[in-house]
Write a protein that holds these residues in place. Structure first.
Motif, short mmCIF file in Angstrom:
data_model
loop_
_atom_site.label_atom_id
_atom_site.label_comp_id
_atom_site.label_asym_id
_atom_site.label_seq_id
_atom_site.Cartn_x
_atom_site.Cartn_y
_atom_site.Cartn_z
N ARG A 77 -74.72 39.31 46.13
CA ARG A 77 -74.33 39.76 47.71
C ARG A 77 -74.74 41.17 47.83
O ARG A 77 -75.38 41.82 48.71
CB ARG A 77 -72.83 39.57 48.17
N VAL A 128 -69.67 45.27 55.71
CA VAL A 128 -69.92 44.45 57.07
C VAL A 128 -70.99 44.62 58.17
O VAL A 128 -71.31 45.77 58.14
CB VAL A 128 -68.40 44.38 57.70
N SER A 129 -71.30 43.55 58.65
CA SER A 129 -72.58 43.77 59.64
C SER A 129 -72.48 44.50 60.66
O SER A 129 -73.25 45.01 61.39
CB SER A 129 -73.20 42.36 59.85
N GLN A 182 -75.27 43.54 62.97
CA GLN A 182 -75.05 42.56 63.66
C GLN A 182 -75.58 42.97 65.03
O GLN A 182 -76.19 42.16 65.64
CB GLN A 182 -73.65 42.26 63.83
N TYR A 206 -73.08 37.45 53.59
CA TYR A 206 -72.44 38.06 54.97
C TYR A 206 -72.49 37.33 56.25
O TYR A 206 -73.50 36.55 56.35
CB TYR A 206 -73.62 39.41 55.39
N ASN A 207 -71.66 37.57 56.84
CA ASN A 207 -71.72 36.93 58.57
C ASN A 207 -72.35 37.64 59.43
O ASN A 207 -72.53 38.88 59.48
CB ASN A 207 -70.23 36.83 58.82
N GLN A 249 -79.73 36.95 58.56
CA GLN A 249 -78.77 37.70 57.73
C GLN A 249 -78.90 37.50 56.24
O GLN A 249 -79.44 36.65 55.71
CB GLN A 249 -77.45 37.43 58.29
#
Length: 460
Positions: A435, A74-75, A443, A459-460, A455
């Motif tokens: 991915r 996760v970012s 982030q 990924y968000n 990004q």
């Protein structure tokens, strides 16, 4: 990134030649920081892979190491952000050093060598970044932090993966021309970046880009230089007795007063006796990958219970069944001042055996299977194993895994060779193709850029 020194101060600064040396030392010292090669780097390069598990205790997540172990990238992860920040912190020091070194009135050969050393370090940090994140912003000059346009268009704009590798190659080619051989350094400069180190890293950079002939040739330059050789005893490579010896191409230099923060502490056996935090424990998959009689197994994995090489006991009161032997620092047989947080253990970044493996893999791809087999057998013989009668790409990759186990290459090797999905599935983990080949851009960095940093896909 770093801002320029004010003109009046700059004149005084340049008047002292010793400041040139201090600029270079400052770049080297970035590698000693906790954020650079300790917990976060261990997490993203080793705990992610099939060589290692999170370790420690079920309730101690190491902030985000449980997520890394589960491939839950996760970012917002602290680890990815620390890898990013530390590398760009180092790159900023390198850029500052190069900016000012050009202006010092010092011996021309020494100045050139200093620039070569710093360019190698900058290339090493960009290599870490491109392997982790793909294409990244490329900053090679001093930037005024108040120059909003330059910051927005340089610091916050990603270049392509190919452009990033091109910058790394450019730095290393220049460094090779500037640097002396290992034997050309005075004893007090042992451990400084050498021509062989720049050639070795360039060979590895070529390998990652599948430039097989160039990787083969550049690895050959290191091998035929006569500067390096395998140590007779594999178990000594990561001990103090093996530091800067014939197998060493580049190590992060550490002393009791200027050591690497928490590298050994993070991975030291946990429990009673308390030797560390107990993270990054060798996996069952790694343990089972060795052939019978492979000396590398006992030199890589601390088994609980057992008697360690220095006579210390790893008793059943320790928390985990296995620990990373290569990170073990002896309190009775090596330099020790009772400070687990900062130790004098060097961290190996480039070794001669790595170059033999690069040469073997590149040789196989260009059709020179005889050369590939010779190099693999050289490594196998040192490990106490009989010659292999033939070689395949899979057998080369397996030797690479076992030779380089727990040395921060396994995750990247799985990704670059296309083995990641199957290797992770065998470990009960889901590697998502398209991915997980790269990690998310942190982030915090995207926010700081005002959304200019793009990004990575998925990924968000």
């Amino acid at each position: 990134m770093s801002c320029r020194t004010k003109p009046s101060r700059s004149k005084d600064f340049l008047a002292n030649p010793d400041n040139a040396r201090q600029l270079v030392t400052g770049a080297y010292n970035k590698n000693l920081d906790y954020e650079t090669y300790a917990f976060s780097w261990i997490g993203v390069t080793s705990i992610t892979s099939d060589d290692a598990d999170k370790g420690s205790t079920p309730g101690d997540n190491g902030t985000d190491k449980h997520q890394l172990d589960n491939l839950d990238f996760v970012s917002s992860s602290l680890s990815f952000n620390e890898v990013w920040k530390s590398r760009y912190g180092g790159i900023g020091r390198a850029n500052k050093a190069i900016f000012y070194l050009d202006q010092f009135n010092i011996d021309a050969n020494l100045k050139s060598r200093y620039i070569g050393e710093v360019k190698f370090l900058r290339a090493l940090w960009y290599f870490d970044l491109v392997r982790c994140f793909g294409g990244v912003p490329i900053i090679t000059t001093e930037i005024d932090i108040n120059d909003e346009e330059t910051v927005n268009n340089t610091v916050y704009i990603r270049k392509s993966k190919q452009e990033t590798y091109a910058q790394i190659e450019s730095d290393l080619v220049d460094a090779i021309d500037r640097l002396p051989l290992k034997s050309g350094y005075a004893p007090q400069d042992l451990g400084k970046v050498t021509k062989g180190a720049a050639q070795a890293l360039l060979a590895k950079v070529y390998l990652y880009q599948e430039k097989w002939q160039q990787a083969y040739d550049m690895a050959g330059n290191v091998i035929t230089s006569g500067e390096y050789a395998l140590l007779g005893d594999y178990a000594q490579v990561w001990r103090q007795v093996g530091e800067n010896k014939s197998e060493s191409i580049f190590e992060i230099q550490a002393t009791l007063t200027n050591g690497i923060t928490d590298y050994t502490n993070v991975q030291g056996p946990r429990g009673n006796p308390d030797l560390g935090w107990g993270f990054n424990t060798p996996s069952e998959s790694l343990m089972n990958a060795y052939e019978p009689g492979d000396l590398r197994k006992e030199a890589t994995i601390i088994f609980v219970p057992s008697v360690l090489w220095d006579g210390q006991v790893a008793p059943t009161t320790l928390t985990n069944p296995r620990y990373n032997y290569k990170a073990y620092h002896s309190s009775i047989a090596e330099d020790w001042d009772n400070n687990k947080s900062v130790t004098a253990k060097n961290v190996r970044v480039l070794k001669y055996s790595d170059l033999l493996l690069i040469r073997a893999e590149a040789a196989f791809h260009i059709g020179n299977t005889g050369e590939a087999l010779d190099r693999i057998n050289e490594i196998r013989n040192r490990a106490g194993l009989a010659d292999a009668g033939a070689v395949t790409l899979q057998s080369i990759w397996k030797e690479r895994r076992l030779e380089m186990a727990m040395e921060h290459d396994r995750w990247f090797d799985l990704v670059r060779t296309g083995q990641a999905a199957s290797a992770m599935a065998a470990n009960g983990k889901n590697f998502i193709v398209g991915r997980h080949e790269v990690f998310p851009i942190p982030q915090e960095q995207i926010s700081a850029s005002g959304g200019r940093l793009a990004q990575n896909p998925g990924y968000n």
